[in-house]
Enzyme design. Structure first.
Site, PDB file in Angstrom:
ATOM      1  N   ARG A   1      -2.195   5.616   6.249  1.00  0.00           N
ATOM      2  CA  ARG A   1      -1.060   6.252   6.915  1.00  0.00           C
ATOM      3  C   ARG A   1      -1.352   6.518   8.393  1.00  0.00           C
ATOM      4  O   ARG A   1      -0.421   6.592   9.201  1.00  0.00           O
ATOM      5  CB  ARG A   1      -0.683   7.537   6.181  1.00  0.00           C
ATOM      6  CG  ARG A   1      -1.730   8.626   6.207  1.00  0.00           C
ATOM      7  CD  ARG A   1      -1.519   9.656   5.116  1.00  0.00           C
ATOM      8  NE  ARG A   1      -1.802   9.109   3.789  1.00  0.00           N
ATOM      9  CZ  ARG A   1      -1.645   9.788   2.658  1.00  0.00           C
ATOM     10  NH1 ARG A   1      -1.212  11.035   2.683  1.00  0.00           N
ATOM     11  NH2 ARG A   1      -1.916   9.213   1.499  1.00  0.00           N
TER      12      ARG A   1
ATOM     13  N   LYS B   1       0.516  -2.613   6.092  1.00  0.00           N
ATOM     14  CA  LYS B   1      -0.793  -1.952   6.187  1.00  0.00           C
ATOM     15  C   LYS B   1      -1.889  -3.011   6.136  1.00  0.00           C
ATOM     16  O   LYS B   1      -1.959  -3.804   5.205  1.00  0.00           O
ATOM     17  CB  LYS B   1      -0.956  -0.959   5.035  1.00  0.00           C
ATOM     18  CG  LYS B   1      -2.330  -0.278   4.978  1.00  0.00           C
ATOM     19  CD  LYS B   1      -2.455   0.604   3.742  1.00  0.00           C
ATOM     20  CE  LYS B   1      -3.885   1.093   3.539  1.00  0.00           C
ATOM     21  NZ  LYS B   1      -4.050   1.850   2.279  1.00  0.00           N
TER      22      LYS B   1
ATOM     23  N   ASP C   1      -6.442  -3.846  -0.211  1.00  0.00           N
ATOM     24  CA  ASP C   1      -5.798  -2.799   0.581  1.00  0.00           C
ATOM     25  C   ASP C   1      -5.069  -3.376   1.789  1.00  0.00           C
ATOM     26  O   ASP C   1      -4.441  -2.630   2.535  1.00  0.00           O
ATOM     27  CB  ASP C   1      -6.827  -1.767   1.032  1.00  0.00           C
ATOM     28  CG  ASP C   1      -6.225  -0.370   1.123  1.00  0.00           C
ATOM     29  OD1 ASP C   1      -5.195  -0.133   0.468  1.00  0.00           O
ATOM     30  OD2 ASP C   1      -6.771   0.477   1.848  1.00  0.00           O
TER      31      ASP C   1
ATOM     32  N   ASP D   1     -11.408  -1.089   2.242  1.00  0.00           N
ATOM     33  CA  ASP D   1     -11.348   0.368   2.272  1.00  0.00           C
ATOM     34  C   ASP D   1     -12.447   0.964   1.402  1.00  0.00           C
ATOM     35  O   ASP D   1     -12.348   0.980   0.178  1.00  0.00           O
ATOM     36  CB  ASP D   1      -9.976   0.838   1.788  1.00  0.00           C
ATOM     37  CG  ASP D   1      -9.851   2.358   1.802  1.00  0.00           C
ATOM     38  OD1 ASP D   1     -10.671   3.016   2.474  1.00  0.00           O
ATOM     39  OD2 ASP D   1      -8.924   2.873   1.154  1.00  0.00           O
TER      40      ASP D   1
ATOM     41  N   LYS E   1     -15.176   6.197  -1.876  1.00  0.00           N
ATOM     42  CA  LYS E   1     -14.576   5.989  -3.188  1.00  0.00           C
ATOM     43  C   LYS E   1     -15.655   5.990  -4.268  1.00  0.00           C
ATOM     44  O   LYS E   1     -16.754   5.468  -4.063  1.00  0.00           O
ATOM     45  CB  LYS E   1     -13.810   4.668  -3.223  1.00  0.00           C
ATOM     46  CG  LYS E   1     -12.592   4.633  -2.333  1.00  0.00           C
ATOM     47  CD  LYS E   1     -11.868   3.314  -2.447  1.00  0.00           C
ATOM     48  CE  LYS E   1     -10.669   3.263  -1.512  1.00  0.00           C
ATOM     49  NZ  LYS E   1      -9.618   4.236  -1.873  1.00  0.00           N
TER      50      LYS E   1
ATOM     51  N   GLU F   1      -6.470   6.971   5.006  1.00  0.00           N
ATOM     52  CA  GLU F   1      -6.540   6.369   6.341  1.00  0.00           C
ATOM     53  C   GLU F   1      -5.386   5.426   6.639  1.00  0.00           C
ATOM     54  O   GLU F   1      -5.017   5.214   7.791  1.00  0.00           O
ATOM     55  CB  GLU F   1      -7.862   5.605   6.494  1.00  0.00           C
ATOM     56  CG  GLU F   1      -7.904   4.197   5.945  1.00  0.00           C
ATOM     57  CD  GLU F   1      -7.650   4.092   4.446  1.00  0.00           C
ATOM     58  OE1 GLU F   1      -7.121   3.062   4.004  1.00  0.00           O
ATOM     59  OE2 GLU F   1      -7.967   5.048   3.704  1.00  0.00           O
TER      60      GLU F   1
ATOM     61  N   ASP G   1     -10.159   9.003   3.209  1.00  0.00           N
ATOM     62  CA  ASP G   1      -9.624   7.980   2.310  1.00  0.00           C
ATOM     63  C   ASP G   1      -8.101   7.957   2.326  1.00  0.00           C
ATOM     64  O   ASP G   1      -7.486   7.192   1.604  1.00  0.00           O
ATOM     65  CB  ASP G   1     -10.134   8.206   0.888  1.00  0.00           C
ATOM     66  CG  ASP G   1      -9.987   6.955   0.020  1.00  0.00           C
ATOM     67  OD1 ASP G   1      -9.842   5.859   0.592  1.00  0.00           O
ATOM     68  OD2 ASP G   1     -10.012   7.067  -1.218  1.00  0.00           O
TER      69      ASP G   1
END
Length: 680
Positions: free
Chosen positions: A535, A449, A471, A454, A461, A533, A531
């Site tokens: 995946r 990933k 991330d 993020d 967030k 995102e 959030d």
């Protein structure tokens, strides 16, 4: 008016440039060199244009002076505001121009330029040039610096009569005696007077030192406990003998191994390596060090490999953003650490130590990527990192970067939906490792990933956002492993390392809750939470590895869910797979690499949580079991018959106490790729 002039980087002499300057009169010239800033000062007068200061030529990588390698770009601007003033006989005006390097030695990024209206002096521009370079106001950073590994050399040597006499620092490894089965460990047991029994080379050295090592262990008997904890050390003993000052440290190697040496020594090498790095760092002004591996410990290649990896990894320091006294150089004076085997030395001991160092280079890069702040590390600079991995591999790794158009052609709507919020264009990274002999037993895919930052998107967030540079931990592990594999060059395996790089940001194009995206396998996804995102980007990466690359087995690493951290804490990753063989392999590898992982359930009934009323899938499930529903979501993008594992590394990727990356995942991925080549 304004005149623009482009001077090509071909043969360019000072006279040629001056001629161009005379033609276009009042001039502001920007030079962009790859090796260092160039400063030009022009004196403009009625009768002539005088080039008063020019640093034009510089050294190319081969050491010769040649302007043609400089990537020269020139822009000439003539303005009526700089025209001749008749009331001044020799009116002059000085214009300062500067441009910072475009691609200074690997790892140095470009900075900003000053415009014609700037009153900045050469002195202040010099200070600006010395400052940390991230991005300019208008352009993102395009490259990320890599921290250099320690220059200290690890070498093996057989024991001689004078093995202990030359080094500034001597580390004596000792095994703790095995405990008797009926030995009472209760707190009520009366304490016995501690005793120390040294054997072999340690005993001989102790006698040379008049029993000093024995006394050292006795004085620290409770804390050191005979060396029962691998990597533990006594305080330093300083001795002056034969005209030389030396330091001695006793290091624990754990409990004396049973007959099955390899199992008994599992984990010892990494702990001893870390202990050696810590000791060499603490002992200042030490140039040479020697460590004695007792018994047959020195005959284990796996122990030597682990020792080397851990030693170099422990010496990591991120100095890219420090200046002056803030710069840290662990064990900065150390030149050589010699590993002496008391018993028979391992065949290929030096090769094992070198292999460990190569693996550590991957751990270094993994840490560099996770530690990189977003104004340095974005999709472009991560793609540049991938290209540099391929360049340093000697040809065994090739790099392909898919841009926006290529991703659109493949229908990667899930990935591009997230990437629409990024400052930079999407960079879909694909590295391919092929063994030097070209013989391939297995083709595998490794996906990471690659969210470089993020924010949560429009579902922004409300906590931990300052940590969201990590991330990209999955991408970091995958690219770090690629670097290590390129150096180690394991046989029999073709490995594909894939990262869909972007950021999860907010702008007028960014995905919003209720959007519906279409992945490259045709699945439609209702986005209920921006959030969730990661995946989405992984969905298209999985389809790419499965369908386009036809990998026979795939693993994927991601900092995917906080739910996994809640379940397993910050020290253990979660593994989700339906394939028993793959689960067993990853469990064993996690033990060998000491990167803790735990298999988690794939409860199929939870798929109901992902059902959408208007699309094929939702990108989130319900409140509970979030780590499981995330894993179930990813299974929609891989052939169900193909071995696939999702590894959630959200917890162990970051060391909260140190405020830095752990390097988690690089060793696990490297070992999995290596073992894959051994299978028919």
């Amino acid at each position: 008016g304004t005149v623009s002039l482009l001077i090509q980087p071909s043969a360019l002499s000072l006279s040629t440039l001056e001629s161009e300057v005379r033609t276009h009169r009042p001039l502001l010239l920007f030079l962009l060199f790859p090796l260092r800033p160039v400063f030009l000062s022009f004196m403009l007068s009625r009768s002539s244009i005088l080039i008063s200061k020019m640093k034009l030529f510089t050294k190319n990588p081969r050491g010769t002076s040649n302007v043609s390698v400089c990537g020269l770009a020139a822009v000439a601007l003539a303005s009526s505001t700089l025209s001749y003033m008749p009331t001044t006989a020799h009116h002059t005006r000085t214009l300062m121009a500067t441009a910072f390097s475009l691609n200074a030695n690997r790892g140095r990024s470009s900075a900003a330029t000053f415009g014609a209206g700037s009153t900045t002096t050469q002195r202040s521009m010099s200070k600006m040039d010395q400052s940390f370079k991230t991005w300019s106001f208008d352009e993102p950073c395009t490259t990320m610096a890599w921290n250099e590994m320690s220059s200290a050399i690890l070498a093996s040597a057989e024991k001689t009569d004078k093995w202990d006499e030359e080094a500034d620092l001597v580390v004596v490894g000792v095994f703790a005696p095995k405990k008797e089965e009926d030995e009472d460990e209760s707190e009520d047991k009366e304490e016995k007077e501690p005793t120390v029994t040294l054997e072999g080379a340690a005993k001989d050295l102790d006698e040379k030192l008049g029993g000093a090592l024995t006394n050292l262990m006795l004085e620290n008997a409770k804390a050191f406990n005979h060396g029962a904890e691998a990597g533990s050390t006594t305080p330093t003993l300083r001795v002056f003998r034969e005209g030389k000052s030396q330091r001695f440290v006793v290091m624990g190697m754990g409990t004396f191994p049973d007959e099955d040496k390899d199992d008994a020594l599992a984990g010892v090498g990494s702990k001893v390596g870390a202990g050696l790095a810590t000791t060499c760092d603490a002992e200042k002004k030490v140039k040479t060090a020697t460590v004695l591996l007792p018994g047959d410990a020195g005959s284990s290649n796996s122990l030597l490999n682990d020792l080397s990896t851990s030693f170099y990894s422990k010496l990591y320091a991120d100095n890219r953003f420090r200046t002056g006294k803030k710069v840290q150089t662990p064990a900065e004076d150390l030149e050589v650490l010699t590993v002496v085997a008391e018993g028979s030395a391992a065949e290929g001991a030096d090769a094992a130590l070198e292999a460990g160092k190569k693996l550590a280079s991957g751990v270094f890069l993994t840490k560099d990527i996770v530690n990189g702040p977003h104004n340095v590390l974005n999709s472009l600079s991560l793609a540049d990192t991938a290209k540099r991995i391929a360049e340093e591999s000697g040809g065994v790794i090739t790099c392909k970067i898919l841009g926006k158009a290529e991703c659109q052609e493949r229908g990667m709507g899930a990935y591009l939906g997230v990437a629409r919020g990024s400052e930079t264009e999407p960079q879909f990274i694909h590295l391919t490792y092929t063994p030097p002999d070209g013989k391939v037993n297995k083709r595998v895919g490794v996906i990471g990933k690659g969210l470089l930052f993020d924010t949560g998107g429009y579902n922004i967030k409300t906590m931990m956002m300052e940590l969201m540079k990590f991330d990209c931990g999955g991408a970091a592990a995958v690219l770090g492993a690629a670097r290590a594999i390129g150096a180690l060059q394991p046989p029999g395996v073709e490995a594909h390392f894939v990262v869909a790089a972007c950021e999860n940001m907010i702008n007028e194009k960014a995905v919003v809750p209720s959007d519906i995206l279409t992945a490259s396998n045709g699945k439609t996804i209702e986005v209920l939470n921006t959030d969730a995102e990661g995946r989405l980007t992984l969905a298209d990466a999985l389809v790419y590895c499965d369908k386009e690359l036809d990998c026979s087995s795939i693993i994927e690493l991601s900092t995917l869910t906080g739910a996994c951290m809640v379940a397993l804490g910050k020290g253990v990753s979660g593994v989700w797979t339906d394939n028993e063989d793959l689960a067993a392999d990853l469990t064993d590898i996690a033990k060998v690499t000491e990167e803790k992982a735990w298999r988690m359930p794939l409860e199929k009934s939870y798929n109901k949580e992902l059902e959408s009323k208007i699309a094929d899938l939702k990108n989130i499930g319900g409140r509970y079991g979030g780590a499981i529903t995330a894993a179930l979501f990813l299974q929609n993008f891989v052939d169900k018959k193909k071995p696939f594992a999702h590894i959630d590394i959200a917890g162990p990727v970051w060391d909260e106490g140190a405020g830095a990356a752990t390097g988690y995942g690089a060793k696990l991925v490297s070992e999995w790729v290596r073992r894959s080549g051994e299978k028919e």
